[in-house]
Design a protein around this motif. Structure first.
Motif, PDB file in Angstrom:
ATOM      1  N   GLU A 298      -8.792  -2.970  -6.808  1.00 10.63           N
ATOM      2  CA  GLU A 298      -9.954  -2.199  -6.355  1.00 10.63           C
ATOM      3  C   GLU A 298     -10.480  -2.741  -5.028  1.00 10.63           C
ATOM      4  O   GLU A 298     -10.860  -1.976  -4.142  1.00 10.63           O
ATOM      5  CB  GLU A 298     -11.054  -2.253  -7.420  1.00 10.63           C
ATOM      6  N   HIS A 302     -10.612  -0.559  -1.628  1.00  5.68           N
ATOM      7  CA  HIS A 302     -11.920  -0.333  -1.003  1.00  5.68           C
ATOM      8  C   HIS A 302     -11.895  -0.757   0.474  1.00  5.68           C
ATOM      9  O   HIS A 302     -12.366  -0.023   1.352  1.00  5.68           O
ATOM     10  CB  HIS A 302     -12.990  -1.112  -1.756  1.00  5.68           C
ATOM     11  N   LYS A 305      -9.831   1.480   2.906  1.00  4.24           N
ATOM     12  CA  LYS A 305     -10.369   2.811   3.194  1.00  4.24           C
ATOM     13  C   LYS A 305     -11.095   2.846   4.533  1.00  4.24           C
ATOM     14  O   LYS A 305     -11.276   3.895   5.117  1.00  4.24           O
ATOM     15  CB  LYS A 305     -11.328   3.232   2.073  1.00  4.24           C
TER      16      LYS A 305
END
Length: 306
Positions: A298, A302, A305
């Motif tokens: 994750e 994140h 992005k």
């Protein structure tokens, strides 16, 4: 958008960021730390550099530690950290924290080491072991004027008017005059006891060992032996200086060392876990989530992005 401050350090704790360059050895910038949460704590890790540093708190508050002495820096206050001192810190306010950060080579002020300014006013301060740091508050003329001038330095560098480099040199020389006056006050000297000197040597030995061997299988006994301490003494020293146990420091350092590989996407999560010393991906993910609030995958998704 505000950038979260990050300090990159080498294995021997020396910060490896450039602070200006040879022609203008001055780094002035704003540090920003968002409010910490139960799952995410922001900090300035233990490090040192040959330059001197001044941190002026403009919002929030900062708990700073230089060697073994601790300071609570409130808005409008600053801390001076002398050259080559091991220091760390973390924000302590409920909201975000902002600092004006000044890191500079004192040669900016004196030019050559053969100069009278260096010999008489700079070298004695840099080499004063009883003046590793100074908490600066607006409680007398020297400190009030220092805080005013260092704040002017920040806005001068930010706005860069004509001849700003010369004006900055003038202001920073004035700041050094105030530091020299403070350096000469006996009340601001920090006594250097044998125990404090020994503790500093032991914690540096501990940190050097962790940063050199973190990828290996290590026990508490290994860490304590590297610092020439018993496991109990090593634990007490780490809690006092690093505010965590020896093994927790090792785990947190492994996590930080894994992040560059995590973002490169060249290795699998399991390969990264093994590379930095974890026994497998499950334990790595468990520790990562505990420290960062999200899983390694994750975290990677994140960051990538943006």
């Amino acid at each position: 958008m505000n950038n979260i401050s990050n300090v990159s350090i080498e294995k021997n704790l020396k910060e490896n960021s450039n602070h200006g360059d040879y022609t203008f050895p001055v780094d002035i910038h704003q540090d920003y730390f968002p409010a910490s949460s139960e799952n995410e704590q922001h900090c300035i890790p233990c490090h040192w550099h040959p330059e001197v540093e001044i941190l002026l708190v403009t919002k929030g508050s900062l708990h700073s530690q230089v060697n073994l002495k601790e300071y609570e820096i409130l808005p409008g206050e600053a801390i001076f950290v002398n050259a080559n001192q091991l220091h760390a810190g973390y924000p302590t306010s409920a909201g975000d924290t902002r600092l004006h950060s000044f890191i500079f080579d004192p040669s900016f002020l004196y030019g050559k080491e053969s100069s009278l300014i260096y010999q008489k006013y700079v070298r004695p301060l840099l080499e004063n072991s009883a003046f590793p740091a100074c908490h600066l508050r607006p409680i007398d003329d020297d400190q009030t004027q220092f805080l005013k001038m260092i704040n002017q330095c920040y806005y001068l560098q930010k706005n860069k008017p004509a001849n700003w480099e010369l004006e900055l040199l003038s202001l920073m020389t004035g700041c050094w005059v105030k530091l020299w006056n403070l350096n000469c006050r006996e009340t601001l000297q920090v006594p250097v006891s044998r125990k404090a000197s020994r503790d500093q040597l032991n914690i540096r030995a501990f940190l050097d060992f962790v940063h050199e061997h973190y990828a290996e299988k290590l026990s508490l006994n290994d860490l304590a032996e590297a610092a020439a301490l018993s496991p109990g003494e090593c634990g007490r020293l780490c809690n006092r200086v690093l505010h965590q146990t020896p093994m927790n420091y090792l785990l947190s350092y492994r996590i930080e060392q894994s992040i560059p590989d995590l973002l490169k996407q060249e290795l699998s999560i399991t390969e990264i876990a093994l590379k930095v010393g974890f026994s497998g991906s499950s334990y790595y993910a468990e520790v990562f989530r505990k420290m960062k609030g999200v899983s390694p995958r994750e975290f990677r998704n994140h960051i990538l992005k943006f």
